[in-house]
Design a protein around this motif. Structure first.
Motif, PDB file in Angstrom:
ATOM      1  N   CYS A 147       0.828  -1.213   0.000  1.00 14.35           N
ATOM      2  CA  CYS A 147       0.000   0.000   0.000  1.00 14.35           C
ATOM      3  C   CYS A 147       0.861   1.261   0.000  1.00 14.35           C
ATOM      4  O   CYS A 147       0.597   2.210  -0.755  1.00 14.35           O
ATOM      5  CB  CYS A 147      -0.921   0.012   1.219  1.00 14.35           C
ATOM      6  SG  CYS A 147      -2.280  -1.164   1.135  1.00 14.35           S
ATOM      7  N   ASP A 206      -3.641  -0.348  -4.763  1.00 18.85           N
ATOM      8  CA  ASP A 206      -4.438   0.600  -3.992  1.00 18.85           C
ATOM      9  C   ASP A 206      -5.282  -0.156  -2.977  1.00 18.85           C
ATOM     10  O   ASP A 206      -5.713  -1.291  -3.234  1.00 18.85           O
ATOM     11  CB  ASP A 206      -5.342   1.415  -4.916  1.00 18.85           C
ATOM     12  CG  ASP A 206      -4.559   2.393  -5.777  1.00 18.85           C
ATOM     13  OD1 ASP A 206      -3.542   2.919  -5.269  1.00 18.85           O
ATOM     14  OD2 ASP A 206      -4.951   2.630  -6.925  1.00 18.85           O
ATOM     15  N   PRO A 207      -5.524   0.431  -1.789  1.00 21.09           N
ATOM     16  CA  PRO A 207      -6.336  -0.253  -0.775  1.00 21.09           C
ATOM     17  C   PRO A 207      -7.723  -0.595  -1.298  1.00 21.09           C
ATOM     18  O   PRO A 207      -8.301   0.161  -2.101  1.00 21.09           O
ATOM     19  CB  PRO A 207      -6.408   0.772   0.364  1.00 21.09           C
ATOM     20  CG  PRO A 207      -5.263   1.697   0.136  1.00 21.09           C
ATOM     21  CD  PRO A 207      -5.057   1.755  -1.340  1.00 21.09           C
TER      22      PRO A 207
END
Length: 569
Positions: free
Chosen positions: A377, A383-384
């Motif tokens: 991350c 991407d989260p």
């Protein structure tokens, strides 16, 4: 096949289009060469009719001079065309390798998903070479077709039935040759896939050889590679049998075709429709036609393999990116304040963190997956799934990945070294500033205790390291990798277990120097090392993917039994 990128056909056309000038020049020279080759039996036939049969010495001399000129032109055109075609193939393959390298190194990622490094290497070498070969054989194919057309015209002048036989027989033969090449195309693609997988497995095993020996798992590794290698061999043998069958079938068809031409020519000569010289020319042209047909067989096989390889290259080039492209860029001198808000990805579950600018923060987790996902991350390799990460108040998703990594550097635990000198490895972190200002490199070497490593080597920092730094011990490799990360002097630096293979005394020195060299810059240490955690401003404890505790190292040691067990185990 991923969507949104080039297809195999597009890759193939672009490879040819990029070398169109060379291909056109080589094709013109090849057509001239083949035309002169086709005229040789015609001139020989004319020599028999106009010089040998009449006993004319002058005519014989003129025609011999014509033959000499033909051989001079055809040999010169062949040599020049061959040089140009080989160059076009190499340049086309080189351009593809550059495109593949650019895609693999794209900061948005995605090209290496579900692919071993060895497989990518195979695609960038073998498949790129095969697609480049298509740019080479195009000129051969054009010159072969030109030879067939010129031969047909010459036969028409000798005899209309012979010329029509060639003109009407060539299209079906070309169509049959294309149909016969279909199995070769399919099996060639399978062969390349298996070969790439075998290369990937081999590279994977070699890179982990020390670990395998330590675990005593050599026999299992050998068995795995033997199975993969046998699959690759079977696919290669099937492709070879397919190619042999393709070439044999096409050769048989062309042999029958040429025999028919010779039989028809002999019948016409016995019937008195053509002269002896015309018969010699016709038979010579029939024998000459074997060359263009064999050339077309070779071109068909190369095109079949090139199409298969082009599809594999297109799959890499069209790989979907892992992260999107942001339009913003961090400030020229970012403060380095990081904020994680409800971040969830993989093992992470709603992580909330505030990391002040210039702070030195330790992150402790007993779950390797949570540590790995946190690094992914922060590096924006993904991407989260939920939540956001901000740098100085700006979400990472709105930042350009390449620009972000000039501000945030994540140094993974298993970072590899290059096959270069020790100093070159460290200078790689400093980038363009290293030649002009050696101070960052010197500071990084001292802070990581890599200067001590250099002093132990035969030629100091100029000692050439083996592949991946295997000529160094584990601790020495870690120190050089840490020096490279420190030399970059990024506003935000994330280090994952940078000293696990370093002795305790050296680790304590590194910890003290690390705090000094990173003063006023944001640093995150994902580790369970008590020496490193002791110099941090604050330690954050992750458990079950979420923040469970935070505080100073000494406070957590005294009050938290779980933390104490994780750090002092």
């Amino acid at each position: 096949m991923p969507t949104g990128g080039p297809t195999g056909g597009v890759v193939l056309r672009q490879a040819i289009r990029g070398q169109r000038r060379r291909v056109i020049a080589a094709s013109l020279l090849g057509m001239t060469h083949q035309g002169c080759e086709a005229l040789v039996p015609v001139v020989i036939g004319a020599t028999i009719d106009t010089a040998v049969a009449t006993g004319s010495s002058a005519a014989l001399l003129r025609l011999l001079i014509v033959l000499a000129v033909l051989f001079l032109v055809l040999s010169t055109c062949y040599r020049t065309s061959a040089r140009i075609t080989e160059g076009s193939g190499e340049l086309a393959a080189h351009r593809l390798r550059l495109d593949l390298a650019a895609r693999v190194l794209d900061p948005r990622g995605g090209a290496d998903a579900d692919r071993l490094p060895g497989a990518l290497t195979s695609i960038a070498t073998n498949d790129a070479r095969r697609v480049g070969s298509v740019a080479t054989v195009i000129a051969y194919g054009v010159s072969a077709v030109a030879a067939l057309v010129i031969s047909a015209i010459a036969l028409l002048r000798i005899s209309v039935p012979l010329g029509l036989l060639v003109l009407l027989g060539i299209p079906p033969l070309l169509w049959l040759g294309h149909r016969i090449s279909r199995p070769l195309e399919r099996r060639s693609e399978t062969e390349q896939e298996r070969a790439a997988h075998a290369s990937g497995v081999a590279a994977d095993l070699v890179s982990g050889l020390r670990v395998l020996k330590g675990m005593g798992a050599e026999s299992a590794a050998v068995a795995r590679y033997r199975t993969t290698s046998q699959d690759s061999l079977s696919a290669a043998l099937r492709a070879a049998r397919s190619r042999a069958g393709h070439e044999g079938a096409v050769l048989a068809l062309t042999g029958v075709f040429i025999a028919v031409i010779a039989v028809v020519g002999a019948y016409l000569a016995m019937d008195g429709s053509i002269s002896v010289g015309d018969l010699v020319a016709a038979v010579g042209l029939a024998q000459f036609l074997l060359g263009p047909f064999q050339l077309l067989t070779y071109v068909n096989a190369e095109l079949a393999q090139g199409r298969a390889s082009a599809r594999r290259i297109a799959e890499v080039l069209a790989s979907p990116v892992t992260v999107g492209t942001g339009k913003d860029a961090p400030a020229d001198r970012p403060a380095g304040r990081l904020a994680l808000r409800g971040v969830s990805l993989g093992a992470l579950r709603g992580v909330d963190l505030d990391l002040p600018a210039g702070s030195l923060t330790g992150v402790v987790t007993r779950d390797p997956a949570a540590a790995a996902d946190l690094l992914v991350c922060l590096a924006r390799e993904a991407d989260p799934a939920e939540g956001t990460i901000e740098l100085d108040g700006t979400p990472l998703t709105s930042l350009d990945p390449d620009a972000l990594r000039r501000a945030v550097l994540v140094a993974h635990h298993d970072a590899d070294l290059f096959e270069s000198t020790l100093l070159d490895n460290v200078r790689a972190g400093a980038g363009d500033t290293a030649p002009d200002d050696p101070a960052p490199v010197e500071r990084a070497l001292r802070a990581s205790a890599a200067d001590e490593v250099a002093r132990l080597l035969p030629e100091g920092g100029d000692t050439l390291l083996a592949e991946r730094g295997r000529s160094l011990s584990g601790g020495q490799r870690q120190r050089v990798a840490l020096a490279r990360a420190l030399a970059a002097e990024r506003p935000v630096l994330v280090l994952h277990d940078p000293t696990t293979a370093v002795d305790t005394v050296t680790e304590s020195r590194i910890a003290a120097r690390l705090r000094e060299i990173r003063r006023d810059r944001t640093t995150i240490l994902v580790t369970t090392s008590p020496a490193l955690l002791a110099v941090t401003d604050r330690v954050v404890v992750l458990e079950d993917g979420a923040v469970r505790a935070a505080g100073h190292h000494t406070e957590l040691l005294a009050a938290d039994a779980t933390y104490r067990a994780a750090v002092l185990a």
